[in-house]
Design an enzyme around this catalytic site. Structure first.
Site, PDB file in Angstrom:
ATOM      1  N   GLY A   1       0.812  -1.217   0.000  1.00 37.07           N
ATOM      2  CA  GLY A   1       0.000   0.000   0.000  1.00 37.07           C
ATOM      3  C   GLY A   1       0.843   1.263   0.000  1.00 37.07           C
ATOM      4  O   GLY A   1       2.080   1.206   0.057  1.00 37.07           O
TER       5      GLY A   1
ATOM      6  N   CYS B   1      -2.705  10.972  10.454  1.00 37.77           N
ATOM      7  CA  CYS B   1      -1.672  11.768   9.789  1.00 37.77           C
ATOM      8  C   CYS B   1      -1.783  13.267  10.102  1.00 37.77           C
ATOM      9  O   CYS B   1      -0.795  13.929  10.413  1.00 37.77           O
ATOM     10  CB  CYS B   1      -1.722  11.526   8.284  1.00 37.77           C
TER      11      CYS B   1
ATOM     12  N   LYS C   1     -11.344  12.601  15.276  1.00 38.16           N
ATOM     13  CA  LYS C   1     -10.060  11.944  15.570  1.00 38.16           C
ATOM     14  C   LYS C   1      -9.005  12.987  15.919  1.00 38.16           C
ATOM     15  O   LYS C   1      -8.238  12.814  16.854  1.00 38.16           O
ATOM     16  CB  LYS C   1      -9.557  11.169  14.339  1.00 38.16           C
TER      17      LYS C   1
ATOM     18  N   ARG D   1     -10.521  17.441   1.847  1.00 39.26           N
ATOM     19  CA  ARG D   1      -9.690  16.718   0.866  1.00 39.26           C
ATOM     20  C   ARG D   1      -9.472  17.632  -0.328  1.00 39.26           C
ATOM     21  O   ARG D   1     -10.433  18.215  -0.859  1.00 39.26           O
ATOM     22  CB  ARG D   1     -10.402  15.443   0.431  1.00 39.26           C
TER      23      ARG D   1
ATOM     24  N   HIS E   1      -0.013  16.871   3.394  1.00 42.32           N
ATOM     25  CA  HIS E   1      -1.166  17.595   3.938  1.00 42.32           C
ATOM     26  C   HIS E   1      -0.724  19.001   4.355  1.00 42.32           C
ATOM     27  O   HIS E   1       0.397  19.193   4.833  1.00 42.32           O
ATOM     28  CB  HIS E   1      -1.702  16.910   5.197  1.00 42.32           C
TER      29      HIS E   1
HETATM   30  P1  A2P Z   1      -3.004  -5.599  -1.536  1.00 46.45           P
HETATM   31  O1  A2P Z   1      -2.129  -4.638  -2.276  1.00 46.45           O
HETATM   32  O2  A2P Z   1      -2.586  -7.022  -1.748  1.00 46.45           O
HETATM   33  O3  A2P Z   1      -4.475  -5.353  -1.734  1.00 46.45           O
HETATM   34  P2  A2P Z   1      -3.694   1.300   0.644  1.00 46.45           P
HETATM   35  O4  A2P Z   1      -3.845   1.919   2.010  1.00 46.45           O
HETATM   36  O5  A2P Z   1      -2.689   2.015  -0.201  1.00 46.45           O
HETATM   37  O6  A2P Z   1      -5.016   1.102  -0.041  1.00 46.45           O
HETATM   38  O7  A2P Z   1      -3.068  -0.179   0.888  1.00 46.45           O
HETATM   39  C1  A2P Z   1      -3.704  -1.142   1.685  1.00 46.45           C
HETATM   40  C2  A2P Z   1      -2.728  -2.286   1.974  1.00 46.45           C
HETATM   41  O8  A2P Z   1      -3.383  -3.248   2.811  1.00 46.45           O
HETATM   42  C3  A2P Z   1      -2.256  -3.046   0.761  1.00 46.45           C
HETATM   43  O9  A2P Z   1      -0.939  -3.497   0.973  1.00 46.45           O
HETATM   44  C4  A2P Z   1      -3.228  -4.233   0.709  1.00 46.45           C
HETATM   45  O10 A2P Z   1      -2.720  -5.351   0.044  1.00 46.45           O
HETATM   46  C5  A2P Z   1      -3.326  -4.527   2.189  1.00 46.45           C
HETATM   47  N1  A2P Z   1      -4.537  -5.286   2.525  1.00 46.45           N
HETATM   48  C6  A2P Z   1      -5.828  -4.925   2.335  1.00 46.45           C
HETATM   49  N2  A2P Z   1      -6.669  -5.880   2.787  1.00 46.45           N
HETATM   50  C7  A2P Z   1      -5.886  -6.876   3.277  1.00 46.45           C
HETATM   51  C8  A2P Z   1      -6.137  -8.142   3.899  1.00 46.45           C
HETATM   52  N3  A2P Z   1      -7.385  -8.576   4.130  1.00 46.45           N
HETATM   53  N4  A2P Z   1      -5.079  -8.897   4.279  1.00 46.45           N
HETATM   54  C9  A2P Z   1      -3.833  -8.479   4.075  1.00 46.45           C
HETATM   55  N5  A2P Z   1      -3.512  -7.286   3.506  1.00 46.45           N
HETATM   56  C10 A2P Z   1      -4.523  -6.496   3.117  1.00 46.45           C
END
Ligand code: A2P
Length: 347
Positions: free
Chosen positions: A15, A142, A226, A248, A255
């Site tokens: 992510g 953040c 928050k 936003r 930010h």
């Molecule tokens: P993935 O890339 O495989 O979907 P962001 O905040 O940029 O949207 O990223 C969210 C992060 O959380 C990504 O790395 C995503 O992986 C991961 N993620 C989302 N849902 C799950 C889950 N159920 N189990 C593990 N990782 C998750």
């Protein structure tokens, strides 16, 4: 946990924040003995560039990486520190597995921030709070991190009475896909195509959205709530008066905040004193010169670590007030950097 070379897991490594965590660890030479990249099954097998200690491949060879594994309850065996940034529901789901494995969870989500047994930590402000943890340490929101770093510096001069803050929050605060949506919508807007709106309630390209997170019964949003409750917890000021408006804006990263601080009335604070306090504060950089049109701007500060402040001036609407503007890279100080700094406190 007080190992010199811990095994570190990054949950949500693919992510926007997770990738920045890897980069921050690499840049700071975080002394991990091993780094595990965890994400959903969709990303399993992906290789993420990582050149720091604990990388796969030969450290320092220029070809370091970590290979993403699907996160399961057994992913945490042997892990000492788990940095979580995969959303609040994922943090709730895995808390027990992390603690059962004997690891410390540093959680970037909002899941546990206000729990009384979970420290909410900004290392420049309340590092000592880490000591009381029961296996989970929360990374604040953040916008809260950026705000408390400067409020803490000013409160060393004279106690604060009231804070009014409006935020200008970048798209990447809503994740990698939201950042992508801003790119896509901008192109669609310029080419006269219908806009794809998925990650925000409304169009974000060429627009500002005065809503972040859901609405609460009192008409405020959860993001605004928050910022109020987290600021009070971190500063240990449960009665501090705060008024927030969170917006936003179509900025990719960093930010900005417009902040008005009212100090206790009987102890006047000059702009010069405030500036000196901010210049001396760890993690704060003053960028403020009207003659040369110098002030912090989000479009120009991506990838930086400090909280930048500028436009310092008296707020003449109250007896003892200061107005200013601040910018910080929310993926770094507002998330990944702060989490890694917390991990450094544990070493
Ligand atoms: P993935 O890339 O495989 O979907 P962001 O905040 O940029 O949207 O990223 C969210 C992060 O959380 C990504 O790395 C995503 O992986 C991961 N993620 C989302 N849902 C799950 C889950 N159920 N189990 C593990 N990782 C998750």
């Amino acid at each position: 946990m007080s190992k010199a070379n811990p095994v570190v897991a990054i949950a949500g490594a693919t992510g926007a924040v997770g990738r920045e965590m890897l980069l921050v660890m690499e840049q700071r030479g975080f002394p991990a003995s091993q780094v595990k990249a965890l994400a959903s099954g969709r990303s399993a097998g992906r290789r993420l560039t990582y050149e720091g200690p604990g990388a796969s491949g030969i450290y320092g060879s220029g070809e370091g990486y970590v290979e993403v594994e699907e996160m399961t309850r057994s992913s945490f065996a042997g892990v000492d520190i788990a940095l979580f940034s995969a959303g609040a529901s994922v943090s709730r789901e895995y808390r027990e597995a992390v603690l059962d494995a004997g690891a410390v969870m540093i959680d970037n989500s909002s899941a546990f921030r206000m729990d009384s047994d979970v420290p909410l930590v900004v290392p420049e402000v309340n590092p000592d709070d880490v000591a009381g943890h029961n296996g989970v340490i929360a990374n604040p929101n953040c916008s809260t991190i950026q705000l408390v770093v400067v409020l803490n510096a000013l409160a060393q001069l004279v106690p604060l009475r009231r804070v009014v803050c409006s935020t200008y929050q970048a798209a990447s605060g809503a994740g990698a896909a939201a950042m992508e949506e801003l790119y896509t919508q901008t192109r669609q807007f310029l080419e006269g195509e219908p806009l794809t709106i998925e990650r925000f309630a409304h169009q974000i390209a060429f627009n500002c959205i005065p809503q972040i997170d859901v609405f609460l019964d009192d008409g405020s949003t959860k993001e605004e709530w928050k910022m109020v409750v987290e600021t009070r917890k971190i500063l240990h000021e449960p009665a501090l008066a705060l008024a927030m408006t969170c917006v936003r804006v179509p900025v990719l990263r960093c930010h900005a905040e417009s902040i008005n601080v009212e100090f206790e009335a009987q102890l006047p604070v000059s702009v010069a004193e405030a500036r000196a306090a901010l210049e001396a504060a760890p993690g704060v950089a003053v960028m403020d010169d009207p003659l040369t049109l110098e002030y912090p701007m989000p479009g120009l500060l991506a990838g930086t670590d400090d909280v930048y402040v500028g436009r310092l001036r008296a707020d003449p609407s109250v007896q003892n007030g200061l107005a200013f503007w601040s910018v910080a890279d929310q993926l770094r100080k507002g998330a990944a950097l702060n989490a890694v700094q917390i991990a450094e406190l544990l070493l």
